[in-house]
Design an enzyme around this catalytic site. Sequence first.
Site, PDB file in Angstrom:
ATOM      1  N   ARG A 134      -2.935 130.687 -10.625  1.00  0.00           N
ATOM      2  CA  ARG A 134      -4.363 130.322 -10.528  1.00  0.00           C
ATOM      3  C   ARG A 134      -4.526 128.872 -10.096  1.00  0.00           C
ATOM      4  O   ARG A 134      -5.348 128.558  -9.240  1.00  0.00           O
ATOM      5  CB  ARG A 134      -5.068 130.575 -11.855  1.00  0.00           C
ATOM      6  N   ASN A 188      -7.274 135.448 -14.592  1.00  0.00           N
ATOM      7  CA  ASN A 188      -6.356 136.471 -15.054  1.00  0.00           C
ATOM      8  C   ASN A 188      -7.144 137.690 -15.513  1.00  0.00           C
ATOM      9  O   ASN A 188      -8.190 137.556 -16.141  1.00  0.00           O
ATOM     10  CB  ASN A 188      -5.525 135.958 -16.233  1.00  0.00           C
TER      11      ASN A 188
END
Length: 91
Positions: free
Chosen positions: A20, A38
């Site tokens: 990320r 996520n």
Amino acid sequence: MTSYYLRALVTGKVQGVGYRRATQKQALQANITGYAKNLADGRVEVLMCGDREKVKTLSEWLWQGPANARVTHVEYETLAQDHAPDTFSTQ
């Protein structure tokens, strides 16, 4: 400029490897807004909003990711235009 909106679901070893944050870094460098988060099933969802060519470049980078990631599949969905986020965040 008309923004292009693309959602990607990234499968593989993409959680717990800095995926990320690396995506956020790439997006901010390209002036793309959106997010990377996520999902409970182990995938990462990425929303990309911005110039079509820059979004395309980032969407191709998603297959690579950071060094410790192992991407096995990326699914894309073009979204209807909406209000673009102000920045690119990780959630």
